[in-house]
Design an enzyme around this catalytic site. Structure first.
Site, PDB file in Angstrom:
ATOM      1  N   SER A  85       0.856  -1.196   0.000  1.00 32.50           N
ATOM      2  CA  SER A  85       0.000   0.000   0.000  1.00 32.50           C
ATOM      3  C   SER A  85       0.890   1.244   0.000  1.00 32.50           C
ATOM      4  O   SER A  85       1.297   1.730  -1.060  1.00 32.50           O
ATOM      5  CB  SER A  85      -0.979  -0.016   1.176  1.00 32.50           C
ATOM      6  N   ARG A  86       1.247   1.718   1.173  1.00 33.11           N
ATOM      7  CA  ARG A  86       2.183   2.833   1.312  1.00 33.11           C
ATOM      8  C   ARG A  86       3.042   2.541   2.539  1.00 33.11           C
ATOM      9  O   ARG A  86       2.535   2.018   3.541  1.00 33.11           O
ATOM     10  CB  ARG A  86       1.448   4.164   1.545  1.00 33.11           C
ATOM     11  N   GLU A 109      11.047   6.761   0.279  1.00 35.32           N
ATOM     12  CA  GLU A 109      11.327   6.195  -1.043  1.00 35.32           C
ATOM     13  C   GLU A 109      12.032   7.223  -1.913  1.00 35.32           C
ATOM     14  O   GLU A 109      11.626   8.391  -1.883  1.00 35.32           O
ATOM     15  CB  GLU A 109      10.020   5.735  -1.704  1.00 35.32           C
ATOM     16  N   HIS A 127       8.675  -0.235  -5.187  1.00 34.93           N
ATOM     17  CA  HIS A 127       7.325   0.329  -5.419  1.00 34.93           C
ATOM     18  C   HIS A 127       6.895   0.102  -6.877  1.00 34.93           C
ATOM     19  O   HIS A 127       6.700   1.057  -7.634  1.00 34.93           O
ATOM     20  CB  HIS A 127       7.299   1.825  -5.053  1.00 34.93           C
TER      21      HIS A 127
HETATM   22  O1  LIG Z   1       1.275   3.046  -5.703  1.00 35.68           O
HETATM   23  C1  LIG Z   1       0.710   3.156  -6.742  1.00 35.68           C
HETATM   24  C2  LIG Z   1      -0.576   3.765  -6.905  1.00 35.68           C
HETATM   25  O2  LIG Z   1      -1.098   4.346  -5.948  1.00 35.68           O
HETATM   26  O3  LIG Z   1      -1.113   3.708  -8.022  1.00 35.68           O
END
Ligand SMILES: O=CC(=O)O
Length: 329
Positions: free
Chosen positions: A240-241, A270, A289
Site C-alpha cells: 500500500s504505502r 522512497e 514500489h
Molecule cells: O502506488 C501506486 C498507486 O497508488 O497507483
C-alpha cells in the site's frame, strides 16, 4: 477555435497519451530528469488550468501559486499526496486511476507472498553466488513455508483486496480473514471470507497483507503491539504505502524473530535509504514500489489519467477522488 486549457505534465507519458492530450489541451511536458523540482513547479504553475502528477504534495502552497488551476490528475490510485481539504477549499478537482491496476497489483502481492515464504529472492542470490554445491549446505536449510492451504488476513478489503482474495482462495485454497472499515457481505459470500477484528486477524493469519490506503487515520496503522500479536511463522506483506506501518517496529519484529519474514513493495522513505536494516535481511523481499508496473497497466493508468484530466476540465467523465466529489456534483 475552442479554447484549449493549458496543462502542465510533470512526468513522462507514452506518445499516444500525449497525442490524446494535445487534441484537447495546450500541453507543456517537463523534460528534465526525474520528477520536476518543487521550486520549478511552483514558479511555472501560475499559467496552468490542469496538472498531471504522480507524487509531490498538492497542497495550499501549490494552490496559492496556481490562480488558474482547476484540476489535478494523478497517475496512481493512491492519492495521499492530495491535501484534499486544501483542494476542496481552493475548488481544485483531483482525479486518480482506480480499477485499471487491480489485477496487476494483486499479482505482485501474490509474488511477494510466494517469494518471501519460498525464499525465492534469497535462494536466487545463493545460486548465482555459486553456493549450490552438493553437500555444501544442508538442503533443509533452504526449506520454506507453504502458501497454499494457509490463512490469509487482508487489512483493507477494497478492489485490490478482492483481486488478491480471488487468487488466494480460488488458486491457493487459502482461508480468508479480512478487516475493513465496513463489512462486505458479498465478499464474504464470494470467497467464504470471515470478517474479524484486527487483533484476531493478526493472531490467526499466516500471511498478513496490508492494503489500506494512506490517510491521516492510517499513518502507522500497524505498530509494535500489532506485530506482537502475529505468529512467529507469519509473513507481513505491504503493497500500500510505507507510512501505513511503523517501519522501526517492523524492523524490530523481524530482528527479534517475532515474525518470520516480510514482502515489501513500499517503504517509509522512497527511494529506500541504502542503510535501511531491511535491506540486510534475507527473510525480507524488497521491491522498488512496482505494484502496478507492467507495461500494459502503466499505459492504461497514463491514458486514464489523461482522460480524467480532460473530463475534469470539460465537465466530462472523470474518476474524481471521493473527498472532492462535492466539487463536481
Ligand atoms: O502506488 C501506486 C498507486 O497508488 O497507483
Amino acid at each position: 477555435m475552442a479554447h484549449k486549457p493549458k496543462v502542465m505534465i510533470t512526468r513522462k507519458l507514452p506518445d499516444s497519451v500525449l497525442d490524446y492530450l494535445n487534441e484537447h489541451c495546450d500541453c507543456t511536458v517537463w523534460e528534465g530528469q526525474g520528477s520536476i523540482p518543487r521550486e520549478e513547479l511552483l514558479s511555472v504553475i501560475k499559467d496552468y488550468e490542469g496538472l498531471i502528477v504522480s507524487a509531490g504534495p498538492v497542497n495550499a502552497e501549490l494552490i496559492a501559486h496556481a490562480p488558474r488551476l482547476k484540476a489535478v490528475s494523478t497517475v496512481s490510485v493512491g492519492y495521499n499526496h492530495f491535501h484534499t481539504q486544501d483542494m476542496l477549499a481552493g475548488g481544485i478537482i483531483g482525479t486518480h486511476t482506480p480499477y485499471v491496476l487491480d489485477d496487476t497489483v494483486a499479482d505482485l502481492v501474490m509474488a511477494l507472498m510466494l517469494s518471501s515464504s519460498r525464499r525465492v529472492a534469497e535462494l536466487d542470490r545463493l545460486v548465482k553466488q555459486g553456493k549450490w554445491q552438493r553437500g555444501a549446505i544442508k538442503e533443509d536449510q533452504w526449506f520454506g513455508l507453504d502458501v497454499h492451504h494457509t490463512t490469509l488476513g487482508i487489512i483493507g478489503m477494497g478492489r485490490i483486496g478482492e483481486a488478491i482474495a480471488k487468487r488466494a482462495v480460488h488458486g491457493f485454497d487459502m482461508e480468508l480473514l479480512y478487516y475493513n472499515r465496513s463489512r462486505k457481505p458479498e465478499t464474504e459470500e464470494k470467497f467464504g471470507a470471515s470478517y474479524c477484528a484486527l487483533e484476531d486477524l493478526l493472531r490467526r493469519s499466516d500471511f498478513v497483507v496490508l492494503m489500506t490506503p494512506l490517510t491521516p487515520e492510517t499513518v502507522h496503522y500497524i505498530r509494535k503491539e500489532h506485530f506482537e500479536l502475529m505468529k512467529p511463522s507469519a509473513f507481513f506483506i505491504n503493497a500500500s504505502r510505507g507510512q501505513t506501518v511503523d517501519e522501526q517496529a517492523l524492523i524490530e519484529a523481524l530482528q527479534s524473530g517475532q515474525i518470520r519474514g516480510a514482502g515489501l513493495d513500499v517503504f517509509d522513505t522512497e527511494p529506500v535509504s541504502p542503510d535501511n536494516p531491511l535491506l540486510k535481511m534475507d527473510n525480507v523481499v524488497t521491491l522498488p514500489h512496482i505494484g502496478s508496473a507492467t507495461s500494459r497497466t502503466r499505459y492504461d493508468m497514463a491514458m486514464l489519467a489523461a482522460q480524467n484530466l480532460v473530463g475534469a476540465l470539460t465537465g466530462g467523465k472523470a474518476y474524481v477522488v471521493p473527498e472532492l466529489q462535492a466539487l463536481v456534483k
